[in-house]
Every structure is written in C-alpha cells, then in structure tokens.
Design a protein around this motif. Sequence first.
Motif, PDB file in Angstrom:
ATOM      1  N   UNK A  72       0.816  -1.222   0.000  1.00 32.36           N
ATOM      2  CA  UNK A  72       0.000   0.000   0.000  1.00 32.36           C
ATOM      3  C   UNK A  72       0.847   1.268   0.000  1.00 32.36           C
ATOM      4  N   UNK A  73       2.044   1.202   0.554  1.00 32.90           N
ATOM      5  CA  UNK A  73       2.911   2.377   0.617  1.00 32.90           C
ATOM      6  C   UNK A  73       3.700   2.597  -0.671  1.00 32.90           C
ATOM      7  N   UNK A  74       3.642   1.659  -1.579  1.00 31.74           N
ATOM      8  CA  UNK A  74       4.458   1.716  -2.791  1.00 31.74           C
ATOM      9  C   UNK A  74       3.571   1.886  -4.012  1.00 31.74           C
ATOM     10  N   UNK A  75       4.019   2.734  -4.915  1.00 32.25           N
ATOM     11  CA  UNK A  75       3.322   2.872  -6.193  1.00 32.25           C
ATOM     12  C   UNK A  75       4.224   2.302  -7.277  1.00 32.25           C
ATOM     13  N   UNK A  76       3.649   1.613  -8.184  1.00 29.95           N
ATOM     14  CA  UNK A  76       4.442   1.068  -9.280  1.00 29.95           C
ATOM     15  C   UNK A  76       4.086  -0.386  -9.551  1.00 29.95           C
ATOM     16  N   UNK A  77       4.881  -1.008 -10.416  1.00 34.19           N
ATOM     17  CA  UNK A  77       4.553  -2.360 -10.877  1.00 34.19           C
ATOM     18  C   UNK A  77       4.949  -3.484  -9.899  1.00 34.19           C
ATOM     19  N   UNK A  78       5.550  -3.160  -8.765  1.00 43.61           N
ATOM     20  CA  UNK A  78       5.981  -4.200  -7.831  1.00 43.61           C
ATOM     21  C   UNK A  78       4.784  -4.976  -7.308  1.00 43.61           C
ATOM     22  N   UNK A  79       4.968  -6.287  -7.201  1.00 39.58           N
ATOM     23  CA  UNK A  79       3.898  -7.161  -6.730  1.00 39.58           C
ATOM     24  C   UNK A  79       4.212  -7.638  -5.313  1.00 39.58           C
ATOM     25  N   UNK A  80       3.226  -8.239  -4.687  1.00 37.12           N
ATOM     26  CA  UNK A  80       3.379  -8.730  -3.321  1.00 37.12           C
ATOM     27  C   UNK A  80       4.559  -9.682  -3.205  1.00 37.12           C
ATOM     28  N   UNK A  81       4.696 -10.572  -4.159  1.00 35.79           N
ATOM     29  CA  UNK A  81       5.791 -11.551  -4.081  1.00 35.79           C
ATOM     30  C   UNK A  81       7.161 -10.886  -4.181  1.00 35.79           C
ATOM     31  N   UNK A  82       7.241  -9.751  -4.868  1.00 40.13           N
ATOM     32  CA  UNK A  82       8.506  -9.021  -4.950  1.00 40.13           C
ATOM     33  C   UNK A  82       8.913  -8.482  -3.576  1.00 40.13           C
ATOM     34  N   UNK A  83       7.938  -7.977  -2.835  1.00 38.57           N
ATOM     35  CA  UNK A  83       8.221  -7.499  -1.478  1.00 38.57           C
ATOM     36  C   UNK A  83       8.606  -8.666  -0.568  1.00 38.57           C
ATOM     37  N   UNK A  84       7.928  -9.794  -0.723  1.00 39.62           N
ATOM     38  CA  UNK A  84       8.240 -10.972   0.094  1.00 39.62           C
ATOM     39  C   UNK A  84       9.671 -11.449  -0.177  1.00 39.62           C
ATOM     40  N   UNK A  85      10.065 -11.446  -1.444  1.00 41.61           N
ATOM     41  CA  UNK A  85      11.439 -11.852  -1.795  1.00 41.61           C
ATOM     42  C   UNK A  85      12.469 -10.908  -1.179  1.00 41.61           C
ATOM     43  N   UNK A  86      12.177  -9.611  -1.229  1.00 42.87           N
ATOM     44  CA  UNK A  86      13.091  -8.629  -0.639  1.00 42.87           C
ATOM     45  C   UNK A  86      13.277  -8.878   0.857  1.00 42.87           C
ATOM     46  N   UNK A  87      12.191  -9.177   1.543  1.00 39.95           N
ATOM     47  CA  UNK A  87      12.274  -9.430   2.984  1.00 39.95           C
ATOM     48  C   UNK A  87      13.073 -10.698   3.249  1.00 39.95           C
ATOM     49  N   UNK A  88      12.759 -11.762   2.511  1.00 45.46           N
ATOM     50  CA  UNK A  88      13.456 -13.036   2.711  1.00 45.46           C
ATOM     51  C   UNK A  88      14.942 -12.949   2.417  1.00 45.46           C
ATOM     52  N   UNK A  89      15.298 -12.174   1.410  1.00 41.72           N
ATOM     53  CA  UNK A  89      16.704 -12.050   1.031  1.00 41.72           C
ATOM     54  C   UNK A  89      17.416 -10.919   1.776  1.00 41.72           C
TER      55      UNK A  89
END
Length: 133
Positions: A72-89
């Motif tokens: 919700x805080x991000x605008x753009x083409x990023x998807x939920x799984x992209x945020x999840x990957x960032x957190x995991x990595x």
Amino acid sequence: MPAILLKQVPYTITKNCSFDMLTMSAYRILREMGYALTANVKIAVPLLSAVAAAILSCISSHPGDMLLSLVNAHEGPKRTRDFAKEILHGKDGARGFLVGIKPRFLHVILIVTVQLMIYDFAKRLVGIAATGL
C-alpha cells in the motif's frame, strides 16, 4: 496472491478456530476436574481464550500485514511476491517478517479480545449455547 488475503485469511482462521478450540478445551478440562461452571468461570474462560486467540492471530497474520503495508505504501509495478522476496533475502531473512510485531500485539489483543467476548455474549443473548458449553 493479493496482500490483503495474506493478512486476513490467517487472521480470521486463527482467531475463530483457536478461540473455539481453547474455550471448548478449557470447559472440558474444568468439567473433568470437577469444577462448577459458575458465572465467573463462564466469563473467565472465554476472556482468557480470547486473549490467547488474539495473540495467535497476531502472530499468524503479521507477515501478511507487513506485506500489505509495504504494498500500500508503494506505487508502481511491484507485486506482493517481490516485497516478500526482498524481505526473505534481506539481512534478517524470514525473521524480517516479524519486524514490528511487538507494538502490534497490544492493538490486536485489545481488538480481538473485545470482538470475541461480544461474539460469545451475543450467542448467549439469543439463546445459542456459548462456545464450549
């Protein structure tokens, strides 16, 4: 999967199922031990079960809530799984999903406990047996 589902599904299932299970188990144990189910017991059991259910639902839904906030805080083409990957990595790995859970405990415990106590009271008010009775 939409971020809202990653939060709401674990939250709702954990909240309702754990409350019912904990309340029924507590009443069963009290009956087996020979305790009388007084009015005070009929308030204490759902209250303690509601607090425990609130803690469990907070833990189970926090990763999804964190993802939802990021999405919700991000605008753009990023998807939920992209945020999840960032957190995991990230530097914390899977523990990164639990960042900020301590302040959320108070908020969720208060809300869920009140919701479940109203639920239990409303069932009794309309003549439906309270959970576990």
